[in-house]
Write a protein that holds these residues in place. Structure first.
Motif, PDB file in Angstrom:
ATOM      1  N   ILE A   5      -0.749 -18.288 -30.088  1.00  0.00           N
ATOM      2  CA  ILE A   5      -1.844 -19.175 -30.574  1.00  0.00           C
ATOM      3  C   ILE A   5      -1.392 -20.522 -30.282  1.00  0.00           C
ATOM      4  N   PRO A   6      -2.159 -21.232 -29.288  1.00  0.00           N
ATOM      5  CA  PRO A   6      -1.648 -22.629 -29.006  1.00  0.00           C
ATOM      6  C   PRO A   6      -1.577 -23.692 -30.200  1.00  0.00           C
ATOM      7  N   GLN A   7      -0.808 -24.433 -30.095  1.00  0.00           N
ATOM      8  CA  GLN A   7      -0.994 -25.516 -31.187  1.00  0.00           C
ATOM      9  C   GLN A   7      -1.363 -26.975 -30.795  1.00  0.00           C
ATOM     10  N   MET A   8      -2.069 -27.476 -31.765  1.00  0.00           N
ATOM     11  CA  MET A   8      -2.651 -28.585 -31.571  1.00  0.00           C
ATOM     12  C   MET A   8      -1.591 -29.629 -31.732  1.00  0.00           C
ATOM     13  N   CYS A   9      -1.818 -30.905 -30.744  1.00  0.00           N
ATOM     14  CA  CYS A   9      -0.855 -31.661 -30.620  1.00  0.00           C
ATOM     15  C   CYS A   9      -1.260 -32.799 -31.420  1.00  0.00           C
ATOM     16  N   PRO A  10      -0.391 -33.150 -32.353  1.00  0.00           N
ATOM     17  CA  PRO A  10      -0.940 -34.286 -33.574  1.00  0.00           C
ATOM     18  C   PRO A  10      -1.353 -35.325 -32.865  1.00  0.00           C
ATOM     19  N   ARG A  11      -0.998 -35.740 -31.924  1.00  0.00           N
ATOM     20  CA  ARG A  11      -1.796 -37.002 -31.359  1.00  0.00           C
ATOM     21  C   ARG A  11      -2.995 -36.773 -30.884  1.00  0.00           C
ATOM     22  N   PHE A  12      -3.105 -35.654 -30.490  1.00  0.00           N
ATOM     23  CA  PHE A  12      -4.743 -35.096 -29.856  1.00  0.00           C
ATOM     24  C   PHE A  12      -5.491 -35.006 -31.166  1.00  0.00           C
ATOM     25  N   GLU A  13      -4.968 -34.423 -32.267  1.00  0.00           N
ATOM     26  CA  GLU A  13      -5.629 -34.187 -33.471  1.00  0.00           C
ATOM     27  C   GLU A  13      -6.165 -35.692 -34.134  1.00  0.00           C
ATOM     28  N   LYS A  14      -5.113 -36.462 -33.976  1.00  0.00           N
ATOM     29  CA  LYS A  14      -5.484 -37.973 -34.603  1.00  0.00           C
ATOM     30  C   LYS A  14      -6.506 -38.655 -33.610  1.00  0.00           C
ATOM     31  N   ALA A  15      -6.532 -38.340 -32.302  1.00  0.00           N
ATOM     32  CA  ALA A  15      -7.530 -38.988 -31.631  1.00  0.00           C
ATOM     33  C   ALA A  15      -8.781 -38.492 -31.902  1.00  0.00           C
ATOM     34  N   MET A  16      -9.026 -37.117 -32.220  1.00  0.00           N
ATOM     35  CA  MET A  16     -10.239 -36.340 -32.252  1.00  0.00           C
ATOM     36  C   MET A  16     -10.734 -36.795 -33.538  1.00  0.00           C
ATOM     37  N   GLU A  17      -9.999 -36.965 -34.737  1.00  0.00           N
ATOM     38  CA  GLU A  17     -10.213 -37.378 -35.739  1.00  0.00           C
ATOM     39  C   GLU A  17     -10.952 -38.832 -35.811  1.00  0.00           C
ATOM     40  N   LEU A  18     -10.304 -39.607 -35.266  1.00  0.00           N
ATOM     41  CA  LEU A  18     -10.816 -40.994 -35.002  1.00  0.00           C
ATOM     42  C   LEU A  18     -12.135 -41.120 -34.184  1.00  0.00           C
ATOM     43  N   LEU A  19     -12.303 -40.369 -33.062  1.00  0.00           N
ATOM     44  CA  LEU A  19     -13.073 -40.639 -32.283  1.00  0.00           C
ATOM     45  C   LEU A  19     -14.487 -39.964 -32.621  1.00  0.00           C
ATOM     46  N   SER A  20     -14.165 -38.797 -33.669  1.00  0.00           N
ATOM     47  CA  SER A  20     -15.280 -37.827 -34.135  1.00  0.00           C
ATOM     48  C   SER A  20     -15.787 -38.630 -35.462  1.00  0.00           C
ATOM     49  N   LYS A  21     -15.598 -39.492 -35.845  1.00  0.00           N
ATOM     50  CA  LYS A  21     -16.088 -40.593 -36.951  1.00  0.00           C
ATOM     51  C   LYS A  21     -17.580 -40.868 -36.632  1.00  0.00           C
ATOM     52  N   ARG A  22     -18.659 -40.648 -37.384  1.00  0.00           N
ATOM     53  CA  ARG A  22     -20.015 -41.044 -36.910  1.00  0.00           C
ATOM     54  C   ARG A  22     -19.967 -42.526 -36.525  1.00  0.00           C
ATOM     55  N   TRP A  23     -20.788 -42.628 -35.218  1.00  0.00           N
ATOM     56  CA  TRP A  23     -21.186 -43.786 -34.687  1.00  0.00           C
ATOM     57  C   TRP A  23     -19.876 -44.410 -33.983  1.00  0.00           C
ATOM     58  N   THR A  24     -18.797 -43.920 -33.953  1.00  0.00           N
ATOM     59  CA  THR A  24     -17.529 -44.675 -33.312  1.00  0.00           C
ATOM     60  C   THR A  24     -17.554 -44.657 -31.749  1.00  0.00           C
ATOM     61  N   VAL A  25     -17.785 -43.441 -31.443  1.00  0.00           N
ATOM     62  CA  VAL A  25     -17.915 -43.263 -29.899  1.00  0.00           C
ATOM     63  C   VAL A  25     -19.033 -44.115 -29.142  1.00  0.00           C
ATOM     64  N   LEU A  26     -20.110 -44.162 -29.963  1.00  0.00           N
ATOM     65  CA  LEU A  26     -21.148 -45.024 -29.445  1.00  0.00           C
ATOM     66  C   LEU A  26     -20.939 -46.373 -29.508  1.00  0.00           C
ATOM     67  N   ILE A  27     -20.073 -47.007 -30.517  1.00  0.00           N
ATOM     68  CA  ILE A  27     -19.890 -48.329 -30.607  1.00  0.00           C
ATOM     69  C   ILE A  27     -18.893 -48.494 -29.516  1.00  0.00           C
ATOM     70  N   VAL A  28     -17.766 -47.693 -29.241  1.00  0.00           N
ATOM     71  CA  VAL A  28     -16.895 -47.987 -28.155  1.00  0.00           C
ATOM     72  C   VAL A  28     -17.693 -47.898 -26.751  1.00  0.00           C
ATOM     73  N   PHE A  29     -18.479 -46.938 -26.602  1.00  0.00           N
ATOM     74  CA  PHE A  29     -19.275 -46.977 -25.374  1.00  0.00           C
ATOM     75  C   PHE A  29     -20.053 -48.253 -25.205  1.00  0.00           C
ATOM     76  N   GLN A  30     -20.637 -48.560 -26.135  1.00  0.00           N
ATOM     77  CA  GLN A  30     -21.423 -49.954 -25.866  1.00  0.00           C
ATOM     78  C   GLN A  30     -20.637 -50.936 -25.593  1.00  0.00           C
ATOM     79  N   LEU A  31     -19.340 -50.905 -25.922  1.00  0.00           N
ATOM     80  CA  LEU A  31     -18.365 -52.120 -25.628  1.00  0.00           C
ATOM     81  C   LEU A  31     -17.896 -52.006 -24.323  1.00  0.00           C
ATOM     82  N   THR A  32     -18.179 -50.919 -23.566  1.00  0.00           N
ATOM     83  CA  THR A  32     -17.775 -50.928 -22.079  1.00  0.00           C
ATOM     84  C   THR A  32     -18.791 -51.687 -21.254  1.00  0.00           C
ATOM     85  N   ASN A  33     -19.607 -52.109 -21.818  1.00  0.00           N
ATOM     86  CA  ASN A  33     -20.398 -53.302 -21.044  1.00  0.00           C
ATOM     87  C   ASN A  33     -19.960 -54.725 -21.438  1.00  0.00           C
ATOM     88  N   GLY A  34     -18.688 -54.899 -22.071  1.00  0.00           N
ATOM     89  CA  GLY A  34     -18.403 -56.245 -22.192  1.00  0.00           C
ATOM     90  C   GLY A  34     -18.440 -56.669 -23.632  1.00  0.00           C
TER      91      GLY A  34
END
Length: 108
Positions: free
Chosen positions: A3-32
């Motif tokens: 059974i593959p183990q989930m890397c704690p860093r990957f888990e933390k990244a997914m937890e952060l980015l999976s919060k509602r609206w977070t990815v859309l906010i970051v994506f919006q800021l790719t425009n500057g």
């Protein structure tokens, strides 16, 4: 069975980015750099309170920076740090995947 183990860093990244609206906010800021109201207006149904909370979290994580310009009235802009800009290829990959696999329903 191995059974593959989930890397704690990957888990933390997914937890952060999976919060509602977070990815859309970051994506919006790719425009500057953008002001709070511009980000808020670009994402339908995003409340000012949630946006404020997410921006603080992203700033604490070093993904965005908040710049205060000493003007009258004070101007505040949000932009991606190097850490935040490193997410851009992820958005490119998701966009390519979505184009290939996600159908959009126009019935509402």
């Amino acid at each position: 069975m191995n059974i593959p183990q989930m890397c704690p860093r990957f888990e933390k990244a997914m937890e952060l980015l999976s919060k509602r609206w977070t990815v859309l906010i970051v994506f919006q800021l790719t425009n500057g750099p953008q002001r709070f109201v511009a980000i808020e207006n670009s994402i339908p149904n995003l409340s000012g309170k949630v946006l404020s909370d997410r921006l603080k979290e992203l700033e604490e994580e070093g993904i965005i920076q908040r710049m205060v310009y000493p003007e009258k009235p004070v101007r505040i802009e949000y932009s991606l740090t190097d850490k935040g800009r490193d997410l851009a290829p992820l958005f490119d990959h998701i966009g390519s995947w979505a184009t290939r696999w996600i159908e959009v329903c126009h019935d509402k």
